[in-house]
Design an enzyme around this catalytic site. Structure first.
Site, PDB file in Angstrom:
ATOM      1  N   GLU A 135      -0.834  -0.673  -9.994  1.00  0.00           N
ATOM      2  CA  GLU A 135      -2.140  -0.283 -10.562  1.00  0.00           C
ATOM      3  C   GLU A 135      -2.539  -1.187 -11.737  1.00  0.00           C
ATOM      4  OE1 GLU A 135      -2.746   3.991 -10.460  1.00  0.00           O
ATOM      5  OE2 GLU A 135      -1.689   4.017  -8.566  1.00  0.00           O
TER       6      GLU A 135
ATOM      7  N   ASP B 115      -9.210   2.879 -13.255  1.00  0.00           N
ATOM      8  CA  ASP B 115      -9.272   3.319 -14.658  1.00  0.00           C
ATOM      9  C   ASP B 115      -8.599   4.686 -14.799  1.00  0.00           C
ATOM     10  OD1 ASP B 115     -10.608   1.096 -15.601  1.00  0.00           O
ATOM     11  OD2 ASP B 115     -12.598   2.014 -15.550  1.00  0.00           O
TER      12      ASP B 115
ATOM     13  N   ILE C  98       0.855  -1.190   0.000  1.00  0.00           N
ATOM     14  CA  ILE C  98       0.000   0.000   0.000  1.00  0.00           C
ATOM     15  C   ILE C  98       0.892   1.242   0.000  1.00  0.00           C
ATOM     16  CG2 ILE C  98      -1.846   1.244   1.205  1.00  0.00           C
ATOM     17  CD1 ILE C  98      -2.587  -1.630   0.109  1.00  0.00           C
TER      18      ILE C  98
HETATM   19  N1  COS Z   1     -15.558   0.008 -13.934  1.00  0.00           N
HETATM   20  C1  COS Z   1     -16.713  -0.284 -13.321  1.00  0.00           C
HETATM   21  N2  COS Z   1     -17.063  -1.519 -12.962  1.00  0.00           N
HETATM   22  C2  COS Z   1     -16.214  -2.523 -13.270  1.00  0.00           C
HETATM   23  C3  COS Z   1     -14.994  -2.290 -13.933  1.00  0.00           C
HETATM   24  C4  COS Z   1     -14.678  -0.953 -14.272  1.00  0.00           C
HETATM   25  N3  COS Z   1     -13.550  -0.633 -14.885  1.00  0.00           N
HETATM   26  N4  COS Z   1     -14.348  -3.466 -14.107  1.00  0.00           N
HETATM   27  C5  COS Z   1     -15.155  -4.418 -13.571  1.00  0.00           C
HETATM   28  N5  COS Z   1     -16.265  -3.833 -13.071  1.00  0.00           N
HETATM   29  C6  COS Z   1     -17.385  -4.505 -12.412  1.00  0.00           C
HETATM   30  C7  COS Z   1     -18.073  -5.475 -13.350  1.00  0.00           C
HETATM   31  O1  COS Z   1     -19.063  -4.821 -14.099  1.00  0.00           O
HETATM   32  C8  COS Z   1     -18.687  -6.462 -12.366  1.00  0.00           C
HETATM   33  O2  COS Z   1     -19.830  -5.878 -11.785  1.00  0.00           O
HETATM   34  P1  COS Z   1     -21.052  -6.757 -11.182  1.00  0.00           P
HETATM   35  O3  COS Z   1     -20.489  -7.549 -10.030  1.00  0.00           O
HETATM   36  O4  COS Z   1     -22.052  -5.755 -10.743  1.00  0.00           O
HETATM   37  O5  COS Z   1     -21.505  -7.636 -12.313  1.00  0.00           O
HETATM   38  C9  COS Z   1     -17.616  -6.546 -11.290  1.00  0.00           C
HETATM   39  O6  COS Z   1     -16.889  -5.311 -11.342  1.00  0.00           O
HETATM   40  C10 COS Z   1     -16.686  -7.738 -11.464  1.00  0.00           C
HETATM   41  O7  COS Z   1     -16.066  -7.621 -12.751  1.00  0.00           O
HETATM   42  P2  COS Z   1     -15.158  -8.776 -13.371  1.00  0.00           P
HETATM   43  O8  COS Z   1     -15.924 -10.072 -13.341  1.00  0.00           O
HETATM   44  O9  COS Z   1     -14.618  -8.307 -14.680  1.00  0.00           O
HETATM   45  O10 COS Z   1     -13.986  -8.850 -12.280  1.00  0.00           O
HETATM   46  P3  COS Z   1     -12.800  -9.896 -12.120  1.00  0.00           P
HETATM   47  O11 COS Z   1     -12.818 -10.375 -10.727  1.00  0.00           O
HETATM   48  O12 COS Z   1     -12.822 -10.867 -13.245  1.00  0.00           O
HETATM   49  O13 COS Z   1     -11.516  -8.972 -12.220  1.00  0.00           O
HETATM   50  C11 COS Z   1      -9.747  -7.674 -13.155  1.00  0.00           C
HETATM   51  C12 COS Z   1     -11.221  -8.159 -13.231  1.00  0.00           C
HETATM   52  C13 COS Z   1      -8.720  -8.786 -13.217  1.00  0.00           C
HETATM   53  C14 COS Z   1      -9.629  -6.764 -14.359  1.00  0.00           C
HETATM   54  C15 COS Z   1      -9.568  -6.858 -11.847  1.00  0.00           C
HETATM   55  O14 COS Z   1      -9.569  -7.703 -10.733  1.00  0.00           O
HETATM   56  C16 COS Z   1      -8.313  -6.017 -11.830  1.00  0.00           C
HETATM   57  O15 COS Z   1      -8.269  -4.930 -12.423  1.00  0.00           O
HETATM   58  N6  COS Z   1      -7.263  -6.509 -11.131  1.00  0.00           N
HETATM   59  C17 COS Z   1      -6.043  -5.754 -10.956  1.00  0.00           C
HETATM   60  C18 COS Z   1      -6.161  -4.922  -9.754  1.00  0.00           C
HETATM   61  C19 COS Z   1      -5.095  -3.889  -9.700  1.00  0.00           C
HETATM   62  O16 COS Z   1      -4.922  -3.104 -10.619  1.00  0.00           O
HETATM   63  N7  COS Z   1      -4.358  -3.900  -8.608  1.00  0.00           N
HETATM   64  C20 COS Z   1      -3.279  -2.970  -8.459  1.00  0.00           C
HETATM   65  C21 COS Z   1      -3.170  -2.492  -7.076  1.00  0.00           C
HETATM   66  S1  COS Z   1      -4.247  -1.261  -6.642  1.00  0.00           S
HETATM   67  S2  COS Z   1      -3.098   0.296  -6.518  1.00  0.00           S
END
Ligand code: COS
Length: 386
Positions: free
Chosen positions: A370, A246, A163
């Site tokens: 990220e 995003d 973090i």
């Molecule tokens: N904006 C809004 N909603 C989103 C979204 C976005 N960009 N991406 C996913 N969602 C929503 C989906 O619509 C879905 O909603 P519902 O539960 O209401 O249907 C929900 O979130 C789950 O989406 P999804 O099934 O695509 O999620 P996954 O668990 O398959 O994960 C990834 C998707 C792998 C893309 C995600 O876990 C991710 O980005 N992981 C990386 C995390 C990261 O960047 N970590 C870095 C540290 S944080 S500094």
């Protein structure tokens, strides 16, 4: 930074001028190297952060009604690019306050904005974004941290790792699962005060680069969070995290563009002045090809970064484009740092002689945090094939 950087919008030049003047006044390049070379254990640079915060950079794009600068996404990302050019970790110190502030700006009520956003804007409260766990990195929805209802509070137990600023932050945007009917599988978001009983914060040591923007490990043991600190709606936390990421991914793209530009400039300058085989090495085709390849990736990365920023500002869907920009720019920055070292030879590898080694170490994490490059590819493909 050279004066002929391409702007997509005239407002960007004013941002560049502002950051360059600040970096010159505070000798940020030298300061960045000094902070990088401090002995372990790593320590958050409070005084330095204060100077940056008082100049208004962490709150650059916070809304004006909460003490922010009200700048657009494009202006914000241009500011990050310019800081990263001078010293990448300084751009990170700024962007973490943005990362933690964004969910409150978009989903927080007036109480949370007053209580957390205002002090965070002034730099009086350091905040962090608490998503990653030891077993939930790329698989971000696999949260193990839980919150159980107890009167007017939630009692939270869990663990967060990697973090940014989590070792020192006074408050955090916490992602967890509230243990009640219908919510056990869904992520919710709470704003948690970290200077309280049950919270243990630790600085992670011997980080490869980006050293002065410290990284923390946080344990939460029976930590009280008032129910009024629930952000937005219960069970919508994963969506809030993804939407925040995003936007934040464009920031990492901008940071990468700054790093790539710096590596490119250092390589060009060195190639012009270093002689071998009776002439500057810039005359050698082997070097020229490296410079040409670096310039193409740098400019393509910049174009993707500005495109996604403008889409964000225009209120368009931009998640796919943000991931494209982050993926391409971070890998372009890696390529440029690698080639810049190659152009410099031994003078690039040894940090006594040049800044390239530090740049290379600072760059590496842009392909990881990220969302790793692999996750960006997943996000892009999902967006395109929907
Ligand atoms: N904006 C809004 N909603 C989103 C979204 C976005 N960009 N991406 C996913 N969602 C929503 C989906 O619509 C879905 O909603 P519902 O539960 O209401 O249907 C929900 O979130 C789950 O989406 P999804 O099934 O695509 O999620 P996954 O668990 O398959 O994960 C990834 C998707 C792998 C893309 C995600 O876990 C991710 O980005 N992981 C990386 C995390 C990261 O960047 N970590 C870095 C540290 S944080 S500094």
């Amino acid at each position: 930074m050279p004066n002929n950087i391409w702007n997509i919008d005239p407002k960007q030049q004013a941002v560049r001028d502002e950051v360059r003047a600040f970096c010159k006044e505070h000798d940020i390049v030298k300061k960045g190297i000094e902070l990088d070379r401090r002995p372990e254990p790593a320590q958050f640079p409070f005084e330095y952060f204060d100077v940056i915060a008082k100049a208004g950079f962490p709150k650059y794009s916070y809304p004006t009604e909460y003490g922010g600068g009200g700048k657009s996404g494009l202006e914000y990302n241009t500011m990050i690019e310019e800081f990263a050019y001078h010293d990448p970790p300084t751009s990170l110190l700024i962007s973490i306050q943005q990362l933690a502030g964004q969910p409150i700006i978009h989903f927080g009520n007036d109480y949370l904005k007053e209580q957390y956003l205002k002090p965070a804007a002034n730099g009086d409260m350091i905040m962090c974004f608490m998503l990653t766990e030891p077993e939930a990195g790329s698989d971000a929805s696999n949260q193990k941290t839980v919150a159980v209802e107890d009167g007017d509070n939630y009692i939270v137990n869990g663990e967060k790792i990697f973090i940014m600023h989590g070792d020192v932050a006074e408050a955090g945007v916490l992602f967890c699962k509230i243990q009640e009917e219908g919510m056990r599988d869904r992520v919710s978001t709470l704003i948690v005060d970290l200077k309280q009983e049950g919270v243990t914060q630790r600085t992670l040591e011997h980080k490869m680069g980006m050293k002065c923007a410290t990284t923390g490990h946080i344990k939460l043991e029976n930590v009280k969070v008032p129910k009024k600190n629930l952000l937005g709606e219960k069970g919508k936390g994963f969506r809030y995290a993804m939407m925040t990421l995003d936007g934040a991914r464009i920031g990492i793209a901008a940071q990468s563009v700054g790093i790539a530009q710096r590596a490119f400039d250092e390589a060009v300058e060195y190639a012009k002045k270093r002689n071998a085989f009776g002439a500057p090495i810039a005359k050698l085709q082997a070097i020229q090809w490296m410079i040409a390849d670096m310039s193409c990736r740098l400019e393509a990365a910049r174009a993707l970064t500005y495109k996604s920023s403008v889409m964000w500002d225009n209120g368009e869907k931009f998640g796919t484009q943000a991931a494209q920009a982050k993926l391409y720019a971070s890998e372009a920055a890696g390529f440029c740092c690698d080639r810049a070292i190659q152009v410099h030879g031994g003078y690039g590898y040894i940090e006594e002689f040049s800044v390239i080694g530090k740049l290379y170490r600072d760059q590496r994490v842009t392909e990881i945090y990220e969302g790793t490059s692999e996750i960006q590819r997943l996000v892009i493909a999902t967006g395109l094939l929907r």
